[in-house]
Design a protein around this motif. Structure first.
Motif, PDB file in Angstrom:
ATOM      1  N   ASN A 154       8.390  -0.675  -2.930  1.00 39.26           N
ATOM      2  CA  ASN A 154       9.697  -0.824  -2.300  1.00 39.26           C
ATOM      3  C   ASN A 154      10.120  -2.282  -2.146  1.00 39.26           C
ATOM      4  OD1 ASN A 154       9.867   1.921  -2.083  1.00 39.26           O
ATOM      5  ND2 ASN A 154       9.912   1.995   0.156  1.00 39.26           N
ATOM      6  N   PHE A 155       9.221  -3.102  -1.654  1.00 44.99           N
ATOM      7  CA  PHE A 155       9.574  -4.502  -1.395  1.00 44.99           C
ATOM      8  C   PHE A 155       9.837  -5.263  -2.684  1.00 44.99           C
ATOM      9  CE2 PHE A 155       8.098  -3.390   2.743  1.00 44.99           C
ATOM     10  CZ  PHE A 155       8.681  -4.293   3.623  1.00 44.99           C
ATOM     11  N   TYR A 156       9.047  -4.998  -3.725  1.00 41.44           N
ATOM     12  CA  TYR A 156       9.252  -5.704  -4.987  1.00 41.44           C
ATOM     13  C   TYR A 156      10.619  -5.393  -5.580  1.00 41.44           C
ATOM     14  CZ  TYR A 156       4.201  -6.180  -4.554  1.00 41.44           C
ATOM     15  OH  TYR A 156       2.939  -6.446  -4.082  1.00 41.44           O
TER      16      TYR A 156
ATOM     17  N   ILE B 204       0.842  -1.199   0.000  1.00 39.85           N
ATOM     18  CA  ILE B 204       0.000   0.000   0.000  1.00 39.85           C
ATOM     19  C   ILE B 204       0.877   1.250   0.000  1.00 39.85           C
ATOM     20  CG2 ILE B 204      -1.709   1.318   1.316  1.00 39.85           C
ATOM     21  CD1 ILE B 204      -2.787  -1.354   2.321  1.00 39.85           C
ATOM     22  N   ARG B 205       0.549   2.203  -0.836  1.00 41.77           N
ATOM     23  CA  ARG B 205       1.307   3.455  -0.872  1.00 41.77           C
ATOM     24  C   ARG B 205       1.183   4.169   0.478  1.00 41.77           C
ATOM     25  NH1 ARG B 205      -1.358   2.693  -5.570  1.00 41.77           N
ATOM     26  NH2 ARG B 205      -0.139   2.695  -7.509  1.00 41.77           N
ATOM     27  N   THR B 206       2.270   4.756   0.928  1.00 41.04           N
ATOM     28  CA  THR B 206       2.267   5.434   2.226  1.00 41.04           C
ATOM     29  C   THR B 206       1.170   6.492   2.295  1.00 41.04           C
ATOM     30  OG1 THR B 206       4.649   5.067   2.466  1.00 41.04           O
ATOM     31  CG2 THR B 206       3.652   6.770   3.852  1.00 41.04           C
ATOM     32  N   SER B 207       0.965   7.209   1.206  1.00 41.56           N
ATOM     33  CA  SER B 207      -0.047   8.268   1.190  1.00 41.56           C
ATOM     34  C   SER B 207      -1.464   7.704   1.293  1.00 41.56           C
ATOM     35  CB  SER B 207       0.074   9.106  -0.084  1.00 41.56           C
ATOM     36  OG  SER B 207      -0.095   8.297  -1.238  1.00 41.56           O
ATOM     37  N   ASP B 208      -1.635   6.420   0.961  1.00 42.58           N
ATOM     38  CA  ASP B 208      -2.956   5.799   1.014  1.00 42.58           C
ATOM     39  C   ASP B 208      -3.257   5.161   2.374  1.00 42.58           C
ATOM     40  OD1 ASP B 208      -3.466   6.495  -1.600  1.00 42.58           O
ATOM     41  OD2 ASP B 208      -2.805   4.568  -2.432  1.00 42.58           O
ATOM     42  N   MET B 209      -2.257   5.087   3.230  1.00 37.16           N
ATOM     43  CA  MET B 209      -2.449   4.409   4.508  1.00 37.16           C
ATOM     44  C   MET B 209      -3.562   5.068   5.327  1.00 37.16           C
ATOM     45  SD  MET B 209      -0.473   1.739   4.903  1.00 37.16           S
ATOM     46  CE  MET B 209      -0.328   1.530   6.668  1.00 37.16           C
TER      47      MET B 209
ATOM     48  N   CYS C 195       0.140  -8.504  -5.500  1.00 39.40           N
ATOM     49  CA  CYS C 195       0.368  -7.063  -5.634  1.00 39.40           C
ATOM     50  C   CYS C 195      -0.954  -6.318  -5.546  1.00 39.40           C
ATOM     51  CB  CYS C 195       1.073  -6.742  -6.950  1.00 39.40           C
ATOM     52  SG  CYS C 195       0.167  -7.232  -8.429  1.00 39.40           S
ATOM     53  N   GLY C 196      -0.859  -5.003  -5.464  1.00 39.59           N
ATOM     54  CA  GLY C 196      -2.031  -4.158  -5.374  1.00 39.59           C
ATOM     55  C   GLY C 196      -2.815  -4.133  -6.672  1.00 39.59           C
ATOM     56  N   TYR C 197      -4.023  -3.576  -6.621  1.00 42.34           N
ATOM     57  CA  TYR C 197      -4.956  -3.655  -7.745  1.00 42.34           C
ATOM     58  C   TYR C 197      -4.431  -2.999  -9.020  1.00 42.34           C
ATOM     59  CZ  TYR C 197      -6.181   1.264  -7.126  1.00 42.34           C
ATOM     60  OH  TYR C 197      -6.129   2.636  -7.052  1.00 42.34           O
ATOM     61  N   ASP C 198      -3.479  -2.049  -8.899  1.00 45.59           N
ATOM     62  CA  ASP C 198      -2.977  -1.344 -10.079  1.00 45.59           C
ATOM     63  C   ASP C 198      -1.462  -1.474 -10.222  1.00 45.59           C
ATOM     64  OD1 ASP C 198      -2.227   0.139  -7.888  1.00 45.59           O
ATOM     65  OD2 ASP C 198      -2.895   2.078  -8.692  1.00 45.59           O
TER      66      ASP C 198
ATOM     67  N   ARG D 162      -6.676  -1.370  11.901  1.00 46.80           N
ATOM     68  CA  ARG D 162      -6.374  -2.154  13.106  1.00 46.80           C
ATOM     69  C   ARG D 162      -5.266  -3.166  12.849  1.00 46.80           C
ATOM     70  NH1 ARG D 162     -10.025  -2.172  17.540  1.00 46.80           N
ATOM     71  NH2 ARG D 162     -11.419  -0.394  17.345  1.00 46.80           N
ATOM     72  N   GLU D 163      -4.946  -3.399  11.584  1.00 45.19           N
ATOM     73  CA  GLU D 163      -3.889  -4.352  11.243  1.00 45.19           C
ATOM     74  C   GLU D 163      -2.537  -3.625  11.229  1.00 45.19           C
ATOM     75  OE1 GLU D 163      -5.018  -7.472   8.293  1.00 45.19           O
ATOM     76  OE2 GLU D 163      -6.691  -6.105   7.883  1.00 45.19           O
ATOM     77  N   PRO D 164      -1.437  -4.381  11.360  1.00 49.91           N
ATOM     78  CA  PRO D 164      -0.127  -3.735  11.515  1.00 49.91           C
ATOM     79  C   PRO D 164       0.331  -2.996  10.263  1.00 49.91           C
ATOM     80  CG  PRO D 164       0.115  -6.110  11.257  1.00 49.91           C
ATOM     81  CD  PRO D 164      -1.349  -5.849  11.431  1.00 49.91           C
ATOM     82  N   SER D 165       0.727  -1.742  10.422  1.00 48.46           N
ATOM     83  CA  SER D 165       1.226  -0.974   9.289  1.00 48.46           C
ATOM     84  C   SER D 165       2.487  -1.602   8.704  1.00 48.46           C
ATOM     85  CB  SER D 165       1.509   0.476   9.715  1.00 48.46           C
ATOM     86  OG  SER D 165       2.478   0.522  10.754  1.00 48.46           O
ATOM     87  N   LEU D 166       3.232  -2.314   9.529  1.00 44.24           N
ATOM     88  CA  LEU D 166       4.443  -3.007   9.074  1.00 44.24           C
ATOM     89  C   LEU D 166       4.127  -3.965   7.939  1.00 44.24           C
ATOM     90  CD1 LEU D 166       7.512  -3.581   9.722  1.00 44.24           C
ATOM     91  CD2 LEU D 166       6.697  -5.444  11.177  1.00 44.24           C
ATOM     92  N   ALA D 167       2.924  -4.532   7.948  1.00 45.81           N
ATOM     93  CA  ALA D 167       2.531  -5.507   6.928  1.00 45.81           C
ATOM     94  C   ALA D 167       1.787  -4.871   5.760  1.00 45.81           C
ATOM     95  CB  ALA D 167       1.652  -6.586   7.560  1.00 45.81           C
ATOM     96  N   LEU D 168       1.603  -3.551   5.799  1.00 44.32           N
ATOM     97  CA  LEU D 168       0.790  -2.874   4.793  1.00 44.32           C
ATOM     98  C   LEU D 168       1.546  -1.832   3.976  1.00 44.32           C
ATOM     99  CD1 LEU D 168      -2.356  -2.244   7.044  1.00 44.32           C
ATOM    100  CD2 LEU D 168      -2.170  -3.957   5.227  1.00 44.32           C
ATOM    101  N   ASP D 169       2.399  -1.051   4.629  1.00 40.59           N
ATOM    102  CA  ASP D 169       3.023   0.118   4.013  1.00 40.59           C
ATOM    103  C   ASP D 169       4.180  -0.298   3.105  1.00 40.59           C
ATOM    104  OD1 ASP D 169       4.213   2.536   3.354  1.00 40.59           O
ATOM    105  OD2 ASP D 169       3.960   3.389   5.356  1.00 40.59           O
ATOM    106  N   GLY D 170       3.990  -0.073   1.795  1.00 42.81           N
ATOM    107  CA  GLY D 170       5.007  -0.452   0.817  1.00 42.81           C
ATOM    108  C   GLY D 170       5.838   0.701   0.303  1.00 42.81           C
ATOM    109  N   GLY D 171       5.801   1.834   1.001  1.00 40.66           N
ATOM    110  CA  GLY D 171       6.609   2.978   0.574  1.00 40.66           C
ATOM    111  C   GLY D 171       5.835   3.951  -0.295  1.00 40.66           C
ATOM    112  N   ASP D 172       6.537   4.950  -0.807  1.00 41.90           N
ATOM    113  CA  ASP D 172       5.889   6.048  -1.537  1.00 41.90           C
ATOM    114  C   ASP D 172       5.011   5.571  -2.683  1.00 41.90           C
ATOM    115  OD1 ASP D 172       7.020   7.858   0.163  1.00 41.90           O
ATOM    116  OD2 ASP D 172       8.644   8.436  -1.197  1.00 41.90           O
ATOM    117  N   ASP D 173       5.514   4.624  -3.469  1.00 44.12           N
ATOM    118  CA  ASP D 173       4.719   4.126  -4.596  1.00 44.12           C
ATOM    119  C   ASP D 173       4.222   2.701  -4.379  1.00 44.12           C
ATOM    120  OD1 ASP D 173       7.054   2.711  -4.879  1.00 44.12           O
ATOM    121  OD2 ASP D 173       7.480   3.366  -6.929  1.00 44.12           O
TER     122      ASP D 173
END
Length: 263
Positions: free
Chosen positions: A203-205, A175-180, A226-229, A189-200
């Protein structure tokens, strides 16, 4: 606070409180039969308020269905999603007896453990979160997979692997940081560590594909959710790193959700 919750979730809570199956609870309700004792009703009301306050129902009842099995769920660990079954479904036909699988950012362990339950493969589950590792070990014991599966603490960005694998799989944070901040209250309620993929969200890919290709056997493959787009972007990262036979697979909502590539 939520205004209300669905009848399905109410049935799930009643089933959890009474120990009766979802179908039994549903049938008794339709027939107008007594479902709960007074003590159970009090417990149900407490759980109902937790749900109305935005706590995910999977955390409340302690499990969720994934690929036809009940996986334990706990706070601070990402809840397995129906979408991720698409990742498992598209990996299974590509695995052979004796293959080795490395599951990065394993969370609850649902992906790697399902692969080990469905195929004669050895799996290593890895995560940086102590909460995820603890839950993964509980699910590992639940399904009696200690002989086929190992669990390690691993930081994608800092740690290295000494082994090679037939398959590297992951449902990483994307998930993009701006979308968090726009996520639903439940997901927050779920951990941001498992959701936030950086600016775009990629990052992890970028890091995993470039870093871990040396940990694949020749002819091995990677497969990521991966995310929907994001499927086109992830496919391009694979191409930039000299992978071949790159494929995208759609989930049950017709969204390109999985990217597969061979080395």
């Amino acid at each position: 606070m939520k205004e209300d919750i669905s009848l399905t979730e109410r049935y799930m809570l009643v089933s959890h409180v009474t120990g009766e199956s979802f179908n039994q609870v549903q049938l008794k309700h339709k027939l107008g039969q007594q479902v709960m004792t007074e003590k159970q009703q009090n417990e149900y009301i407490q759980l109902l308020f937790r749900r109305l306050n935005g706590e995910p129902i999977q955390y409340i009842i302690g499990y969720t269905d994934f690929y036809g099995r009940d996986f334990l769920c706990e706070p601070n660990v990402l809840i397995p999603r129906f979408d991720t079954e698409c990742l498992v479904e598209n990996i299974l036909p590509k695995l052979n007896d004796g293959d080795t699988v490395f599951d990065l950012c394993c969370g609850s362990g649902c992906i790697g453990l399902t692969l080990a339950l469905e195929k004669n493969v050895s799996v290593t589950l890895a995560d940086i979160s102590p909460y995820a590792l603890a839950l993964t070990r509980k699910n590992l014991a639940k399904f009696d997979l200690e002989e086929k599966v190992s669990v390690i603490k691993h930081d994608v960005f800092a740690d290295n692997l000494g082994e090679k694998y037939s398959c590297i799989v992951s449902n990483p944070p994307y998930i993009r940081t701006s979308d968090m901040k726009t996520l639903s209250d439940d997901v927050k309620r779920e951990p941001s560590l498992a959701l936030d993929g950086g600016d775009d969200g990629l990052n992890f890919y970028r890091h995993m594909i470039a870093k871990y290709k040396e940990n694949l056997f020749v002819g091995g493959f990677m497969a990521f959710e991966c995310g929907y787009d994001q499927a086109d972007d992830v496919a391009e990262i694979f191409r930039e790193n000299d992978f071949c036979n790159i494929k995208k697979f759609k989930d049950y909502n017709n969204i390109e959700r999985v990217v597969f590539a061979e080395l």
